[in-house]
Structures are given as structure tokens and as C-alpha cells.
Enzyme design. Structure first.
Site, PDB file in Angstrom:
ATOM      1  N   ASP A  49      -0.204   3.885   1.050  1.00 47.83           N
ATOM      2  CA  ASP A  49      -0.188   4.552   3.130  1.00 47.83           C
ATOM      3  C   ASP A  49       0.780   4.384   3.546  1.00 47.83           C
ATOM      4  OD1 ASP A  49      -2.264   6.565   1.347  1.00 47.83           O
ATOM      5  OD2 ASP A  49      -3.678   4.377   2.186  1.00 47.83           O
ATOM      6  N   THR A  95       0.817  -1.189   0.110  1.00 51.56           N
ATOM      7  CA  THR A  95      -0.078  -0.173   0.098  1.00 51.56           C
ATOM      8  C   THR A  95       0.781   1.154   0.089  1.00 51.56           C
ATOM      9  OG1 THR A  95      -1.693   1.574   1.208  1.00 51.56           O
ATOM     10  CG2 THR A  95       0.036  -0.379   2.665  1.00 51.56           C
TER      11      THR A  95
END
Length: 214
Positions: A102, A100
């Protein structure tokens, strides 16, 4: 070893949308972004809203057996991880790979995709300095980050952001305004404000969110 690709995320497991992956079909993908298999927000274990949704876990189990899979490799973030865990509870062997941009998956120092995202965001911020300086303006740059501000913090610092607003902390419009005015008084004619898509207002002071949101 035979490898099968499941198209459109977990939706492919429900719909039996799969394809064989070979050396030929995977050739030349190393420098490409995204995913050739596609992705989706399919949550097969979510509380069903339609009668047709109720059989999704059963369909997944049936399709995994039909394909004769020894295990399912799940690559993704927190949502993918939660669904992968539910697959394990069904009795399906799973290998999970945290990926990810993030960078907010527990137990990982840096997940796949994060470094690339920071590099691109930093370059974008970097290139706006000359334009902001030429026009003597305050420029607001929104960076991905709904709940986690890793990309924002890294790229904002590396790109020379003057104000960095992360989603983990509430902010005050008044304080930001004071900082920008103080920079102007010190002879700095422009400022770069880097903000996350999930930033919060300082509700204790009843301040409205007047920064642009997507």
C-alpha cells in the site's frame, strides 16, 4: 549469528511457533513472492474478548526470553508497526522494517512490495484494453487500496485508465457516467475504470454506491 523465524506473524510469538533459519533453508527464495513464515492478523495487545487472550503480552515476553533473542525484527505495515511499538514498551528490543504494497507507512518514500504490486496491476490493466475495445465495453478493474490509493494511482496512470477512483476522495456516479458518455460521443467505443476496494460515495449528494465491490 543465529536467526530464528517466527511463524504466522505475532501468533508465532504467542504460541512459540518458531524455526531455525539457515543458509540452506533460505536458498532459492529471492524470486519468490509472499513469505515462507506465513502471516496473520494476530493483535496480541488488542482489548481481550476471551479470558485466554489476557496473557498474550506476558506469553510473548516469556517466549522471547526463552528463545534468548537479542531483538525481534518485525517486517510489515501499519498494524505490524503498532504492535512492534507495544513490544518495545514491554522492554523487547525491536528492529522494524517497513514493508507494505500500500506504500502508506509514514517516513518512507517507497516501501518494499509497492513496486512489484504496481508492475503486476499495470500489466493486468494493460491487457484489458484489447478486450474492452473488441467488445466495445466499459470495464471496471478493482485494485487493492482500502485507505491509500498509491497502487491504484500509479498503475491506473501507467496502464492508461480512463477513470481512476482513489479511496482518499469521494466520487459521484453521475460525474463518472457523464465522462464515459462523453468518451462515447467522441468516438471512443470503450473505457477502462480503475477503482480502489475502499472507494467512497459522494454522500453529500445522496448517491448510492453502484460500482461492484468485493
Amino acid at each position: 549469528m543465529e536467526v530464528m523465524g517466527i511463524n504466522i506473524g505475532f501468533k508465532g510469538l504467542v504460541d512459540y511457533d518458531v524455526e531455525d533459519l539457515t543458509k540452506k533453508s533460505l536458498s532459492g527464495l529471492l524470486n519468490m513472492g509472499g513469505t515462507i513464515l506465513g502471516t496473520s492478523r494476530e493483535k496480541p495487545f488488542k482489548k481481550p474478548t476471551l479470558l485466554s487472550d489476557m496473557d498474550k503480552p506476558a506469553l510473548i515476553l516469556e517466549n522471547v526470553k526463552k528463545m534468548g533473542l537479542d531483538c525481534v525484527i518485525c517486517i510489515g505495515g501499519n498494524g505490524t508497526q503498532k504492535t512492534a511499538y507495544r513490544l518495545v514498551e514491554l522492554g523487547i528490543p525491536v528492529v522494524f522494517i517497513p514493508k507494505t504494497i500500500d506504500n502508506d507507512i509514514w517516513g518512507t518514500d517507497s516501501s518494499f512490495g509497492f513496486d512489484s504490486a504496481v508492475t503486476i496491476a499495470t500489466e493486468a490493466i494493460d491487457r484489458l484494453h484489447s478486450t474492452a475495445n473488441s467488445h466495445r465495453r466499459v470495464m471496471v478493474i478493482e485494485v487493492m487500496g482500502h485507505k491509500a490509493g498509491w497502487i491504484l494511482l500509479y498503475s491506473g496512470m501507467a496502464g492508461g485508465g480512463d477513470v481512476i477512483l482513489i479511496p482518499e476522495l469521494p466520487y459521484s456516479i453521475k460525474s463518472i457516467g457523464n465522462i464515459l458518455i462523453e468518451r462515447l460521443r467522441k468516438g471512443r467505443p470503450y473505457s477502462i475504470v480503475v477503482m480502489a476496494e475502499g472507494i467512497k460515495t459522494d454522500e453529500k449528494n445522496g448517491l448510492p454506491n453502484i460500482l461492484p465491490r468485493r
